[in-house]
Motif scaffolding. Structure first.
Motif, PDB file in Angstrom:
ATOM      1  N   ARG A   1       0.916  -1.070   0.053  1.00  0.00           N
ATOM      2  CA  ARG A   1       0.095  -0.131   0.210  1.00  0.00           C
ATOM      3  C   ARG A   1       0.926   1.182   0.295  1.00  0.00           C
ATOM      4  O   ARG A   1       0.534   2.232   0.051  1.00  0.00           O
ATOM      5  CB  ARG A   1      -1.129  -0.431   1.061  1.00  0.00           C
ATOM      6  CG  ARG A   1      -2.165  -0.656   0.995  1.00  0.00           C
ATOM      7  CD  ARG A   1      -3.475  -0.680   2.402  1.00  0.00           C
ATOM      8  NE  ARG A   1      -3.147  -0.751   3.296  1.00  0.00           N
ATOM      9  CZ  ARG A   1      -2.337  -1.664   4.317  1.00  0.00           C
ATOM     10  NH1 ARG A   1      -3.545  -3.245   4.214  1.00  0.00           N
ATOM     11  NH2 ARG A   1      -2.259  -1.375   5.493  1.00  0.00           N
ATOM     12  N   ARG A   2       2.010   1.176   1.066  1.00  0.00           N
ATOM     13  CA  ARG A   2       2.880   2.443   0.798  1.00  0.00           C
ATOM     14  C   ARG A   2       3.115   2.852  -0.568  1.00  0.00           C
ATOM     15  O   ARG A   2       4.012   4.081  -0.780  1.00  0.00           O
ATOM     16  CB  ARG A   2       3.538   2.632   1.939  1.00  0.00           C
ATOM     17  CG  ARG A   2       5.082   3.358   1.917  1.00  0.00           C
ATOM     18  CD  ARG A   2       3.833   4.639   2.536  1.00  0.00           C
ATOM     19  NE  ARG A   2       4.864   5.532   2.650  1.00  0.00           N
ATOM     20  CZ  ARG A   2       4.660   7.168   2.643  1.00  0.00           C
ATOM     21  NH1 ARG A   2       2.675   7.600   3.021  1.00  0.00           N
ATOM     22  NH2 ARG A   2       4.884   8.363   3.061  1.00  0.00           N
ATOM     23  N   ILE A   3       3.583   1.228  -1.247  1.00  0.00           N
ATOM     24  CA  ILE A   3       4.522   1.761  -2.509  1.00  0.00           C
ATOM     25  C   ILE A   3       3.617   2.541  -3.234  1.00  0.00           C
ATOM     26  O   ILE A   3       4.164   2.877  -4.380  1.00  0.00           O
ATOM     27  CB  ILE A   3       5.071  -0.135  -2.845  1.00  0.00           C
ATOM     28  CG1 ILE A   3       6.180  -0.240  -1.803  1.00  0.00           C
ATOM     29  CG2 ILE A   3       5.554   0.566  -4.321  1.00  0.00           C
ATOM     30  CD1 ILE A   3       6.267  -1.378  -2.603  1.00  0.00           C
ATOM     31  N   LYS A   4       2.449   2.185  -3.767  1.00  0.00           N
ATOM     32  CA  LYS A   4       1.759   2.449  -4.637  1.00  0.00           C
ATOM     33  C   LYS A   4       1.535   3.574  -4.463  1.00  0.00           C
ATOM     34  O   LYS A   4       1.155   4.770  -5.314  1.00  0.00           O
ATOM     35  CB  LYS A   4       0.225   1.420  -4.322  1.00  0.00           C
ATOM     36  CG  LYS A   4       0.655   0.449  -5.044  1.00  0.00           C
ATOM     37  CD  LYS A   4      -0.697  -0.673  -4.630  1.00  0.00           C
ATOM     38  CE  LYS A   4      -0.632  -2.248  -5.636  1.00  0.00           C
ATOM     39  NZ  LYS A   4      -1.362  -3.194  -5.560  1.00  0.00           N
ATOM     40  N   ALA A   5       0.943   3.728  -2.787  1.00  0.00           N
ATOM     41  CA  ALA A   5       0.647   5.956  -2.562  1.00  0.00           C
ATOM     42  C   ALA A   5       1.463   6.630  -2.577  1.00  0.00           C
ATOM     43  O   ALA A   5       1.662   7.183  -3.521  1.00  0.00           O
ATOM     44  CB  ALA A   5       0.306   5.485  -1.223  1.00  0.00           C
ATOM     45  N   ASN A   6       3.542   5.605  -2.402  1.00  0.00           N
ATOM     46  CA  ASN A   6       4.376   6.596  -3.390  1.00  0.00           C
ATOM     47  C   ASN A   6       4.402   6.743  -4.683  1.00  0.00           C
ATOM     48  O   ASN A   6       4.501   7.967  -5.586  1.00  0.00           O
ATOM     49  CB  ASN A   6       5.462   6.312  -2.385  1.00  0.00           C
ATOM     50  CG  ASN A   6       5.161   6.236  -1.626  1.00  0.00           C
ATOM     51  OD1 ASN A   6       5.077   7.352  -1.214  1.00  0.00           O
ATOM     52  ND2 ASN A   6       6.285   5.182  -0.359  1.00  0.00           N
ATOM     53  N   ALA A   7       3.967   5.572  -5.316  1.00  0.00           N
ATOM     54  CA  ALA A   7       4.178   5.598  -7.029  1.00  0.00           C
ATOM     55  C   ALA A   7       3.381   6.370  -7.521  1.00  0.00           C
ATOM     56  O   ALA A   7       2.796   7.280  -7.795  1.00  0.00           O
ATOM     57  CB  ALA A   7       3.611   4.391  -7.264  1.00  0.00           C
ATOM     58  N   ARG A   8       1.836   7.068  -6.273  1.00  0.00           N
ATOM     59  CA  ARG A   8       1.043   7.996  -7.114  1.00  0.00           C
ATOM     60  C   ARG A   8       0.899   9.443  -7.239  1.00  0.00           C
ATOM     61  O   ARG A   8       1.136  10.215  -8.190  1.00  0.00           O
ATOM     62  CB  ARG A   8      -0.714   6.877  -7.078  1.00  0.00           C
ATOM     63  CG  ARG A   8      -1.353   6.397  -7.179  1.00  0.00           C
ATOM     64  CD  ARG A   8      -2.477   5.845  -6.705  1.00  0.00           C
ATOM     65  NE  ARG A   8      -2.641   5.975  -4.795  1.00  0.00           N
ATOM     66  CZ  ARG A   8      -2.573   4.847  -4.341  1.00  0.00           C
ATOM     67  NH1 ARG A   8      -2.999   3.921  -4.941  1.00  0.00           N
ATOM     68  NH2 ARG A   8      -2.789   5.077  -2.996  1.00  0.00           N
ATOM     69  N   GLU A   9       1.872   9.554  -5.851  1.00  0.00           N
ATOM     70  CA  GLU A   9       2.201  11.101  -5.552  1.00  0.00           C
ATOM     71  C   GLU A   9       2.809  11.704  -7.381  1.00  0.00           C
ATOM     72  O   GLU A   9       3.271  12.412  -7.332  1.00  0.00           O
ATOM     73  CB  GLU A   9       3.010  10.968  -4.393  1.00  0.00           C
ATOM     74  CG  GLU A   9       3.170  12.505  -3.964  1.00  0.00           C
ATOM     75  CD  GLU A   9       3.653  12.913  -2.270  1.00  0.00           C
ATOM     76  OE1 GLU A   9       2.917  13.598  -1.838  1.00  0.00           O
ATOM     77  OE2 GLU A   9       3.083  11.410  -1.341  1.00  0.00           O
ATOM     78  N   LEU A  10       4.213  10.383  -6.901  1.00  0.00           N
ATOM     79  CA  LEU A  10       5.321  10.972  -7.771  1.00  0.00           C
ATOM     80  C   LEU A  10       5.195  11.271  -8.922  1.00  0.00           C
ATOM     81  O   LEU A  10       5.527  11.785  -9.896  1.00  0.00           O
ATOM     82  CB  LEU A  10       6.126  10.017  -7.769  1.00  0.00           C
ATOM     83  CG  LEU A  10       7.822  10.003  -8.483  1.00  0.00           C
ATOM     84  CD1 LEU A  10       8.207  11.071  -7.460  1.00  0.00           C
ATOM     85  CD2 LEU A  10       8.524   8.602  -8.162  1.00  0.00           C
ATOM     86  N   GLN A  11       4.084  10.939  -9.552  1.00  0.00           N
ATOM     87  CA  GLN A  11       3.193   9.623 -11.009  1.00  0.00           C
ATOM     88  C   GLN A  11       2.880  11.772 -11.174  1.00  0.00           C
ATOM     89  O   GLN A  11       2.616  12.059 -12.310  1.00  0.00           O
ATOM     90  CB  GLN A  11       2.362   9.205 -11.150  1.00  0.00           C
ATOM     91  CG  GLN A  11       2.054   9.082 -12.386  1.00  0.00           C
ATOM     92  CD  GLN A  11       2.975   8.117 -14.168  1.00  0.00           C
ATOM     93  OE1 GLN A  11       3.864   7.807 -13.214  1.00  0.00           O
ATOM     94  NE2 GLN A  11       2.338   8.206 -14.850  1.00  0.00           N
ATOM     95  N   ALA A  12       1.549  12.400 -10.058  1.00  0.00           N
ATOM     96  CA  ALA A  12       0.988  12.948 -10.139  1.00  0.00           C
ATOM     97  C   ALA A  12       2.160  14.594 -10.403  1.00  0.00           C
ATOM     98  O   ALA A  12       2.010  15.240 -11.234  1.00  0.00           O
ATOM     99  CB  ALA A  12      -0.170  13.395  -9.177  1.00  0.00           C
ATOM    100  N   LEU A  13       2.932  14.368  -9.539  1.00  0.00           N
ATOM    101  CA  LEU A  13       4.067  16.073  -9.514  1.00  0.00           C
ATOM    102  C   LEU A  13       4.519  15.577 -11.018  1.00  0.00           C
ATOM    103  O   LEU A  13       4.874  16.720 -11.281  1.00  0.00           O
ATOM    104  CB  LEU A  13       5.250  15.177  -8.365  1.00  0.00           C
ATOM    105  CG  LEU A  13       4.960  15.568  -7.188  1.00  0.00           C
ATOM    106  CD1 LEU A  13       5.513  15.294  -5.587  1.00  0.00           C
ATOM    107  CD2 LEU A  13       4.234  16.876  -6.589  1.00  0.00           C
ATOM    108  N   LEU A  14       5.354  14.574 -11.422  1.00  0.00           N
ATOM    109  CA  LEU A  14       5.866  14.950 -12.779  1.00  0.00           C
ATOM    110  C   LEU A  14       4.951  14.493 -14.049  1.00  0.00           C
ATOM    111  O   LEU A  14       5.150  15.410 -14.221  1.00  0.00           O
ATOM    112  CB  LEU A  14       6.725  13.430 -13.091  1.00  0.00           C
ATOM    113  CG  LEU A  14       8.096  12.904 -11.985  1.00  0.00           C
ATOM    114  CD1 LEU A  14       8.574  11.279 -11.825  1.00  0.00           C
ATOM    115  CD2 LEU A  14       8.796  14.218 -11.887  1.00  0.00           C
TER     116      LEU A  14
END
Length: 531
Positions: A236-249
């Protein structure tokens, strides 16, 4: 579905490993026997824990065993879970594998977390890799890197100013340079990739650092098909980080696309150069859709942050440690920097004032003696991107003793013959760079010693088995950002040598340990003294 999943697990963790193990043993390869289902993972974890429990003295030479304890054993085959790993120590075979002339090898198949971390050039294969490499290469050409000098210089100057503030009160100060260099290289990659300051890119940096730690946890556990879809706390933490990073970039890329359409974009940074190259290559190919999609560009940006920050930070950290232990080389490097730069800061103006080095000089011969240095060559001169002979030799020797990536992996995807052994598909070939760099049969009896002068005649003549120096890989997949990393390291190191002398602090604990790169487990505490 449950029956299908059970059959997949049984096949991948029992049937296939036993078949591969028999195929390797029948050809005389010795090693451990596969133990269902973890292989040697538990033993590897035990050895790593035992190695980490014993910090080494600063002058310790045999540190490679601490970094990869299982690879030091004189065996050919180990098991990473159900995957057989064959250790390849022969530099000639390593070059053959990395050259991959006949396309028999591919990068190791990674789980979803690796792709979320850096789903860029390093993970692609075949035509997609070739297309991306062609688009990205121009961003790292000499003329493009020159435009990034102001960012290199500005970040180095900020580091020096901060350090001067630390030591002004009492003339000397203990500093943990490891986080300092992480901030420096994070700042550099933020400015050169996006044209922004490190403050604007700090969240991207934090997410990538956390994802690296998550990657290490997953790689040290048994991978089962479908495991990443289970709602565990780590997943869950990995996916949350991935979503946030994707949105920022995605926001950064979208903003740049709008600026380019409106004709107000400054495309001297890596993002702009890559997007321009993508447009040009798409037009040349006659495609209606861009070769690199939005997701492709985001994947490369993740890789810029991950590789561009970590590699140079660890290089500078171990350079400071080794120059602290060997003050005579610190003195020699400082003398050379001062003779070239004087009191001028190594910014763009200072670089233009530096003495130009002839292509017939020893410094040019050194820098042009290896594949990854060819791009520096020109018809008449090599500018001071070459900097100085002493600094270059020192950085190469640090990369030899403490390569940022201690081993590389390649995997067979079809039957291939190598060194008299036929490998079936699915075998992982481990290339232990750190052990090859410390091999006395290759480098001589002083292989564990810090001797930068071994590179005085170039990389190809530094080792007995020419060449056996692989800090950035080898062959067509050699790191595209190697020149970027070396220029950044030379700029920062030259600035530091101009302003400070330094030595190891009494609180320093020598503990190199591979995370994503070869990092100082307990930091790198250095005593700085202002000159």
């Amino acid at each position: 579905m449950a029956l299908w999943w059970a059959c997949r697990v049984l096949e991948s963790t029992l049937i296939v490993p036993r078949r591969l193990g028999r195929a390797l043993q029948s050809q005389g390869l010795r090693g451990t026997t596969y133990r269902f289902p973890f292989g040697d993972l538990k033993e590897l974890a035990r050895l790593a824990m035992a190695a980490r429990a014993k910090p080494m003295p600063p002058l310790a030479r045999h540190h490679a065993a601490r970094e990869s304890p299982l690879l030091q054993r004189k065996i050919s085959v180990t098991w990473l879970g159900p995957t057989p790993r064959v250790i390849v120590n022969d530099p000639k075979l390593v070059r053959e594998i990395m050259a991959n002339k006949f396309g028999h090898f591919q990068k190791r198949k990674h789980t979803g977390i690796v792709r979320r971390l850096s789903n860029g050039l390093v993970n692609h294969e075949g035509e997609k890799w070739a297309a991306h490499r062609k688009i990205i290469n121009p961003a790292f050409h000499l003329e493009k890197l020159k435009k990034m000098f102001p960012a290199f210089a500005a970040c180095s100057n900020e580091l020096i100013t901060r350090w001067v503030g630390y030591v002004e009160s009492d003339g000397a100060k203990e500093i943990d340079v490891w986080p300092e260099f992480q901030n420096l290289t994070g700042d550099v990659i933020s400015r050169t990739a996006f044209g922004s300051s490190f403050g604007e890119g700090r969240r991207i940096f934090e997410i990538q650092c956390e994802q690296v730690q998550n990657l290490v946890k997953l790689m040290n556990s048994l991978y089962l098909p479908g495991f990443r879809f289970l709602p565990t706390q780590l997943n869950r933490r990995i996916k949350a980080n991935a979503r946030e990073l994707q949105a920022l970039l995605r926001g950064i890329v979208s903003k740049r696309e709008r600026a380019m359409k409106e004709g107000r974009a400054n495309n001297d940074d890596l993002l702009g150069l890559m997007m321009e190259s993508n447009i040009a290559e798409t037009k040349q190919a006659g495609n209606s859709k861009p070769i690199m999609t939005m997701d492709d560009i985001i994947g490369e940006l993740k890789l810029f942050y991950f590789a561009g920050m970590d590699t140079t930070a660890v290089l500078l950290t171990w350079t400071m440690v080794l120059l602290s232990v060997h003050p005579e080389w610190q003195h020699r490097a400082r003398e050379e920097v001062q003779s070239v730069l004087g009191d001028n800061q190594p910014d763009l103006d200072g670089i233009q004032q530096l003495k130009i080095v002839s292509t017939r000089s020893p410094a040019c011969a050194l820098l042009c003696s290896h594949d990854f240095s060819r791009k520096w060559k020109s018809d008449t001169v090599v500018s001071v991107l070459v900097w100085s002979l002493q600094v270059t030799m020192i950085l190469y020797e640090v990369l030899r003793l403490y390569p940022p990536v201690v081993q590389l992996d390649r995997q067979t995807y079809k039957e291939v013959e190598l060194g008299g052994v036929t490998y079936p598909p699915g075998v992982l070939l481990s290339l232990p760079i750190v052990f090859i760099h410390h091999d006395k049969d290759v480098w001589g009896e002083d292989a564990d010693e810090f001797r930068p002068e071994r590179f005085k005649d170039g990389i190809s003549r530094a080792s007995k088995d020419s060449p056996a120096f692989f800090p950035f890989g080898w062959g067509p997949r050699i790191c595209v950002g190697q020149s970027f990393a070396l220029v950044e390291a030379k700029m920062a190191l030259s600035s530091i040598l101009q302003h400070f002398s330094f030595g190891l602090s009494q609180s320093y604990t020598h503990a190199p340990f591979p995370v994503s790169t070869l990092q100082p487990e307990h930091g790198a505490h250095i005593m700085l003294k202002k000159l």
